[in-house]
Design an enzyme around this catalytic site. Structure first.
Site, short mmCIF file in Angstrom:
data_model
loop_
_atom_site.label_atom_id
_atom_site.label_comp_id
_atom_site.label_asym_id
_atom_site.label_seq_id
_atom_site.Cartn_x
_atom_site.Cartn_y
_atom_site.Cartn_z
N LYS A 54 -10.63 -12.03 -20.20
CA LYS A 54 -9.45 -11.55 -19.47
C LYS A 54 -9.18 -12.48 -18.28
O LYS A 54 -10.11 -12.82 -17.54
CB LYS A 54 -9.72 -10.13 -18.97
CG LYS A 54 -8.62 -9.59 -18.09
CD LYS A 54 -9.06 -8.41 -17.25
CE LYS A 54 -8.30 -8.38 -16.01
NZ LYS A 54 -8.09 -7.94 -14.89
N LYS A 107 -17.57 -4.59 -10.56
CA LYS A 107 -17.56 -5.31 -9.28
C LYS A 107 -18.97 -5.38 -8.70
O LYS A 107 -19.38 -6.42 -8.18
CB LYS A 107 -16.60 -4.65 -8.29
CG LYS A 107 -15.13 -4.92 -8.64
CD LYS A 107 -14.17 -4.16 -7.75
CE LYS A 107 -12.72 -4.43 -8.14
NZ LYS A 107 -11.80 -3.51 -7.47
N LYS A 110 -8.68 -13.30 -11.18
CA LYS A 110 -9.10 -14.08 -10.00
C LYS A 110 -10.62 -14.12 -9.92
O LYS A 110 -11.20 -15.12 -9.54
CB LYS A 110 -8.61 -13.38 -8.72
CG LYS A 110 -7.14 -13.46 -8.51
CD LYS A 110 -6.73 -12.65 -7.30
CE LYS A 110 -6.69 -11.17 -7.61
NZ LYS A 110 -5.43 -10.50 -7.32
P1 ADP Z 1 -7.21 -9.71 -10.90
O1 ADP Z 1 -7.94 -9.17 -12.11
O2 ADP Z 1 -6.91 -11.15 -11.03
O3 ADP Z 1 -7.92 -9.36 -9.61
P2 ADP Z 1 -5.39 -7.67 -10.10
O4 ADP Z 1 -6.49 -6.67 -10.28
O5 ADP Z 1 -4.96 -7.99 -8.71
O6 ADP Z 1 -5.81 -8.99 -10.87
O7 ADP Z 1 -4.16 -7.19 -10.96
C1 ADP Z 1 -2.85 -6.91 -10.52
C2 ADP Z 1 -2.04 -6.41 -11.70
O8 ADP Z 1 -2.00 -7.41 -12.73
C3 ADP Z 1 -2.62 -5.15 -12.36
O9 ADP Z 1 -1.56 -4.34 -12.82
C4 ADP Z 1 -3.39 -5.70 -13.52
O10 ADP Z 1 -3.55 -4.76 -14.55
C5 ADP Z 1 -2.53 -6.88 -13.95
N1 ADP Z 1 -3.36 -7.90 -14.59
C6 ADP Z 1 -4.28 -8.69 -13.97
N2 ADP Z 1 -4.88 -9.52 -14.86
C7 ADP Z 1 -4.32 -9.25 -16.07
C8 ADP Z 1 -4.50 -9.79 -17.39
N3 ADP Z 1 -5.37 -10.75 -17.62
N4 ADP Z 1 -3.75 -9.27 -18.38
C9 ADP Z 1 -2.86 -8.27 -18.14
N5 ADP Z 1 -2.63 -7.74 -16.94
C10 ADP Z 1 -3.34 -8.21 -15.90
#
Ligand code: ADP
Ligand code: TRP
Length: 328
Positions: A194, A111, A197
């Site tokens: 991956k 981050k 957002k």
């Molecule tokens: P982002 O990476 O979009 O900010 P979050 O951190 O809010 O997503 O993730 C919320 C949940 O979704 C977590 O349990 C995270 O591990 C899962 N998650 C987010 N992106 C992925 C991905 N590309 N593949 C698998 N799980 C994901």
């Protein structure tokens, strides 16, 4: 078995959130476990400080969870900041958390490398996540693979507090396990990284069919001509297709890739159809919840009440074990 997980309200729900997290949340709920699911509003504050954006993202996530099948009659469903006890436990855990443990946090380093300001909230993010988990005595935490380190840190902190203020016979905190399904551990985004957002590479769950089609068309592919044979294992479209198609259709499409004469455009068209079909009902339910914000608020209020009861019981145990005298 006590299950707990949360998602930050910091943007639109995407396919990674569904496959990596919410789908497992629903399955564990259907299997009859005692589930706690929440909206991580305090965590979102580490990177989002605009009141209307945070409120909007919180309502979006609330409607999204409900539309995708989280049932407040069976799961405790709430907003993190409706349980202020969690910040109290976070402080206690801060007092046993080695600075070095946080310095090794890969999510924090990522981050900061992306330009987020390195505030103490961001640095100590995993301590608050640990408090989220142990305050509800959770045994199992369903998440995507990117969260694995945070659950390991939670285990470290819970074990450390148990060693320092608990006794052999009466541990203060339950030490949780992660629950990560390997086949959906990392869902790729439209650029093959991956899906996240933060990378602007998501395909949203609650978009219109037209928007979904447009986004799918933007998935990056190589320049192999239409007639040439293609390797499905190297294709971003196929990686997503196989999450949606039946095993039979997946095998059939893989054969077509290898045979040649099947273009990426064909695969994209089919992928968009599959996504739109899969989420058609959830999208309709989402619109219904969105049109009834007062109802959604009532659901969250009741979830918060149930969550606070459990959290307060844990805090009484923790305060007692630490010698924090209560004089109220
Ligand atoms: P982002 O990476 O979009 O900010 P979050 O951190 O809010 O997503 O993730 C919320 C949940 O979704 C977590 O349990 C995270 O591990 C899962 N998650 C987010 N992106 C992925 C991905 N590309 N593949 C698998 N799980 C994901
Ligand atoms: N850090 C998680 C994410 O970015 C969200 C989260 C906060 C969480 N507290 C949690 C996940 C507790 C599981 C358990 O996705």
């Amino acid at each position: 078995m006590r299950i707990l997980s949360g998602i930050q309200p910091s943007g639109q729900l995407h396919l990674g959130n569904w496959f990596g997290a919410i789908r497992q949340f629903v399955k564990l709920q259907e299997a009859g476990h005692e589930c706690f699911y929440f909206i991580a509003s305090y965590h979102a504050l580490t990177s989002l400080r605009n009141a209307s954006d945070l409120e909007r993202a919180t309502m979006h996530l609330a409607c999204g969870y409900l539309a995708l099948g989280i049932d407040p009659a069976r799961s405790v469903f709430f907003v993190q900041s409706d349980v202020p006890q969690v910040t109290e436990l976070c402080w206690v855990l801060n007092c046993v958390c080695p600075v070095g443990l946080m310095e090794r946090g890969t999510s924090y380093k990522d981050k900061v490398a992306r330009g987020l300001s390195p505030n103490m909230g961001l640095f100590g993010y995993p301590v608050l996540q640990a408090a989220d988990i142990v305050i509800y005595d959770a045994n199992l935490v369903p998440v995507g693979a990117d969260q694995k380190q945070h659950i390991e840190m939670t285990r470290d902190l819970a074990e450390k507090l148990n060693r320092e203020v608990g006794t052999e016979e009466r541990p203060v905190l339950v030490v949780p396990e992660p629950y990560i399904l390997e086949e959906v551990a990392v869902v790729p985004g439209i650029d093959g990284q991956k899906m996240s957002k933060s990378y602007d590479n998501t395909i949203e769950v609650f978009a219109t069919p037209k928007e979904t089609g447009k986004r799918v068309m933007q998935i990056v592919t190589d320049s192999t001509p239409l007639e040439a044979p293609k390797d499905p294992a190297k294709c971003n479209v196929f990686a997503l297709l196989k999450l949606f198609a039946t095993p039979e259709e997946t095998a059939e499409i893989a054969d077509r890739y290898r045979a040649g004469g099947y273009g990426y455009g064909h695969a994209k068209k089919r992928l968009a159809e599959l996504i739109n079909d899969r989420f058609a009902d959830a999208r309709a339910r989402y619109a219904e919840y969105e049109a009834r914000p007062d109802h959604v608020r009532d659901v969250l209020r009741e979830g918060g009440r149930r969550a606070r009861e459990v959290a307060e019981a844990t805090m009484e145990r923790v305060r007692g074990a630490c010698g924090l005298m209560v004089n109220r």
